[in-house]
Design a protein around this motif. Sequence first.
Motif, PDB file in Angstrom:
ATOM      1  N   SER A  80      46.471  49.306  25.324  1.00 61.53           N
ATOM      2  CA  SER A  80      45.914  50.077  26.620  1.00 61.53           C
ATOM      3  C   SER A  80      44.770  49.451  27.058  1.00 61.53           C
ATOM      4  CB  SER A  80      45.994  51.513  26.111  1.00 61.53           C
ATOM      5  OG  SER A  80      45.465  51.870  25.085  1.00 61.53           O
ATOM      6  N   TRP A  81      44.756  48.507  27.712  1.00 59.95           N
ATOM      7  CA  TRP A  81      43.371  47.703  28.176  1.00 59.95           C
ATOM      8  C   TRP A  81      43.451  47.599  29.544  1.00 59.95           C
ATOM      9  CZ3 TRP A  81      45.645  44.345  23.914  1.00 59.95           C
ATOM     10  CH2 TRP A  81      45.308  44.998  22.768  1.00 59.95           C
ATOM     11  N   VAL A  82      41.946  47.780  29.962  1.00 58.63           N
ATOM     12  CA  VAL A  82      41.322  47.435  31.408  1.00 58.63           C
ATOM     13  C   VAL A  82      40.449  46.207  31.327  1.00 58.63           C
ATOM     14  CG1 VAL A  82      40.836  48.313  33.543  1.00 58.63           C
ATOM     15  CG2 VAL A  82      42.332  49.627  32.399  1.00 58.63           C
ATOM     16  N   PHE A  83      40.521  45.289  32.014  1.00 60.95           N
ATOM     17  CA  PHE A  83      39.640  44.115  31.981  1.00 60.95           C
ATOM     18  C   PHE A  83      39.018  44.059  33.218  1.00 60.95           C
ATOM     19  CE2 PHE A  83      43.408  43.097  29.392  1.00 60.95           C
ATOM     20  CZ  PHE A  83      42.858  42.861  27.960  1.00 60.95           C
ATOM     21  N   ARG A  84      37.646  44.119  33.426  1.00 59.35           N
ATOM     22  CA  ARG A  84      36.948  43.991  34.903  1.00 59.35           C
ATOM     23  C   ARG A  84      35.867  42.791  34.617  1.00 59.35           C
ATOM     24  NH1 ARG A  84      34.135  49.441  36.979  1.00 59.35           N
ATOM     25  NH2 ARG A  84      32.482  48.802  35.234  1.00 59.35           N
ATOM     26  N   GLY A  85      35.924  42.227  35.827  1.00 59.40           N
ATOM     27  CA  GLY A  85      34.801  41.436  36.047  1.00 59.40           C
ATOM     28  C   GLY A  85      34.986  40.681  37.363  1.00 59.40           C
ATOM     29  N   PRO A  86      34.204  39.600  37.548  1.00 63.22           N
ATOM     30  CA  PRO A  86      34.247  38.917  38.708  1.00 63.22           C
ATOM     31  C   PRO A  86      35.621  38.253  39.006  1.00 63.22           C
ATOM     32  CG  PRO A  86      32.082  38.046  37.509  1.00 63.22           C
ATOM     33  CD  PRO A  86      33.142  39.045  36.698  1.00 63.22           C
ATOM     34  N   CYS A  87      36.087  38.055  39.972  1.00 62.26           N
ATOM     35  CA  CYS A  87      37.642  37.597  40.388  1.00 62.26           C
ATOM     36  C   CYS A  87      37.441  36.639  41.580  1.00 62.26           C
ATOM     37  CB  CYS A  87      38.134  38.822  40.381  1.00 62.26           C
ATOM     38  SG  CYS A  87      40.072  38.511  40.460  1.00 62.26           S
ATOM     39  N   THR A  88      38.466  35.579  41.452  1.00 56.90           N
ATOM     40  CA  THR A  88      38.479  34.672  42.631  1.00 56.90           C
ATOM     41  C   THR A  88      39.815  34.267  42.714  1.00 56.90           C
ATOM     42  OG1 THR A  88      37.261  32.935  43.691  1.00 56.90           O
ATOM     43  CG2 THR A  88      37.709  32.575  41.770  1.00 56.90           C
ATOM     44  N   VAL A  89      40.170  33.435  43.837  1.00 58.78           N
ATOM     45  CA  VAL A  89      41.434  32.614  44.101  1.00 58.78           C
ATOM     46  C   VAL A  89      41.010  31.337  43.964  1.00 58.78           C
ATOM     47  CG1 VAL A  89      43.460  32.203  45.773  1.00 58.78           C
ATOM     48  CG2 VAL A  89      42.343  34.585  45.453  1.00 58.78           C
ATOM     49  N   ILE A  90      41.542  30.498  43.148  1.00 62.18           N
ATOM     50  CA  ILE A  90      41.561  28.965  43.364  1.00 62.18           C
ATOM     51  C   ILE A  90      42.912  28.641  43.709  1.00 62.18           C
ATOM     52  CG2 ILE A  90      41.464  26.797  42.001  1.00 62.18           C
ATOM     53  CD1 ILE A  90      40.073  28.361  39.985  1.00 62.18           C
ATOM     54  N   SER A  91      42.621  28.082  45.127  1.00 61.39           N
ATOM     55  CA  SER A  91      44.215  27.738  45.899  1.00 61.39           C
ATOM     56  C   SER A  91      44.586  26.232  45.602  1.00 61.39           C
ATOM     57  CB  SER A  91      43.798  27.912  47.353  1.00 61.39           C
ATOM     58  OG  SER A  91      43.519  26.820  47.939  1.00 61.39           O
ATOM     59  N   HIS A  92      45.552  26.161  45.754  1.00 66.17           N
ATOM     60  CA  HIS A  92      46.262  24.643  45.940  1.00 66.17           C
ATOM     61  C   HIS A  92      45.326  23.604  47.059  1.00 66.17           C
ATOM     62  CE1 HIS A  92      49.267  24.674  42.956  1.00 66.17           C
ATOM     63  NE2 HIS A  92      49.877  25.601  43.356  1.00 66.17           N
ATOM     64  N   ALA A  93      44.561  24.154  47.694  1.00 68.94           N
ATOM     65  CA  ALA A  93      43.790  23.235  48.518  1.00 68.94           C
ATOM     66  C   ALA A  93      42.666  23.084  48.029  1.00 68.94           C
ATOM     67  CB  ALA A  93      43.648  24.097  49.874  1.00 68.94           C
ATOM     68  N   ALA A  94      42.181  23.717  46.903  1.00 66.71           N
ATOM     69  CA  ALA A  94      40.834  23.390  46.319  1.00 66.71           C
ATOM     70  C   ALA A  94      40.718  21.853  45.913  1.00 66.71           C
ATOM     71  CB  ALA A  94      40.736  24.418  44.996  1.00 66.71           C
ATOM     72  N   SER A  95      39.387  21.661  45.634  1.00 70.39           N
ATOM     73  CA  SER A  95      39.144  20.343  45.226  1.00 70.39           C
ATOM     74  C   SER A  95      39.489  20.396  43.771  1.00 70.39           C
ATOM     75  CB  SER A  95      37.900  19.874  45.484  1.00 70.39           C
ATOM     76  OG  SER A  95      37.169  19.110  44.516  1.00 70.39           O
ATOM     77  N   GLU A  96      39.966  18.971  43.052  1.00 70.16           N
ATOM     78  CA  GLU A  96      40.219  18.901  41.779  1.00 70.16           C
ATOM     79  C   GLU A  96      38.740  19.192  40.829  1.00 70.16           C
ATOM     80  OE1 GLU A  96      42.148  15.765  40.220  1.00 70.16           O
ATOM     81  OE2 GLU A  96      44.015  16.257  41.575  1.00 70.16           O
ATOM     82  N   SER A  97      37.739  19.050  41.402  1.00 69.16           N
ATOM     83  CA  SER A  97      36.508  19.273  40.865  1.00 69.16           C
ATOM     84  C   SER A  97      35.774  20.405  40.880  1.00 69.16           C
ATOM     85  CB  SER A  97      35.593  18.008  41.170  1.00 69.16           C
ATOM     86  OG  SER A  97      35.398  18.277  42.592  1.00 69.16           O
ATOM     87  N   TYR A  98      36.268  21.537  41.706  1.00 69.22           N
ATOM     88  CA  TYR A  98      35.702  22.555  41.857  1.00 69.22           C
ATOM     89  C   TYR A  98      35.647  23.363  40.522  1.00 69.22           C
ATOM     90  CZ  TYR A  98      35.539  27.573  43.533  1.00 69.22           C
ATOM     91  OH  TYR A  98      34.854  28.723  43.595  1.00 69.22           O
TER      92      TYR A  98
END
Lengths: 154, 143
Positions: A80-98
């Motif tokens: 029974s855990w809730v994890f919280r923090g900064p969150c983002t999307v890394i899309s397939h369009a992102a640079s490989e080095s991002y």
Amino acid sequence: MQLTQEMKQALKVIGKGGSVVHLTTVSNEGKPNIVAERFVTAYKDAYILIADMFAQKTKVNLNENPVGSISVAHPVKGRSWVFRGPCTVISHAASESYRWHQVNAGEVLDEWGDWAAKEPPDEVPPDIAPPRLAQRGLIVLKIDEIFDFKGQVV
Amino acid sequence: MINKLTPRMKNWISQMGIHVASVNRSGWPDVFVTESCSVDEASDNSTIAFQLDNKQLQIMKANLALHPWVAVAPGQLGAVRAPYQFKGQARIEDNFVKVDVMEIYCTKPGDEAGFRLDTLDYDQMLQFETSRWPDLNPPGIND
């Protein structure tokens, strides 16, 4: 903040695609959005990855307010855990080095960018399985805080 | 507009519990998980009610004062088999939080994800459900 081994195992407990979790994000106006997600895994002790399949509102919210919560939905059995923090999307369009914190786009997309091929969700019954899985990228949450289901810090 | 929940929605959230998200002063989500909840028949099945402990209520009260919207999703197996999301404005009465449901979403993965069920009339919403899911109740509970 780091995941314990028990937490990592809990996130991988069902079938090949991992446990089922709820991902919560918030709009700029303060309206929450909570949706169930599968294809989930722990990554590098302090991150959770989720396949971005059809997360339309989630992505709008993350563009406005890049934070989120992930709560274990099924099976629970003491996990029974809730994890919280900064969150983002890394899309397939992102640079490989991002890079986002300690997450490199090329590295995670190589490994988890086609999750349905890597871990076909064969155990999902046809009446709840999507007709076609089309992954757009990965949702990444950096774990800053961990709570129990009552909101107490773990 | 306040929206009426179907018997299937009511059965799954009352028996599987819910994940409830509110929003704090910093714009971060606070998520609590309850083992059960009820849907108030006196409100024509449009209000979800659940109990919290005192500490949770303090957090919820502070959050609602700034951000009245909450989002609710079915817990446990309901996360998989009952893919709904309910959004509405919440209030606290005694130890209970009451959510007047204003938006109902289908969250089934795929091309129907995010579909606004509350744009259908009630009979159409029932038809949408029965054409997709045969289980009016969670497993082990009689239909």
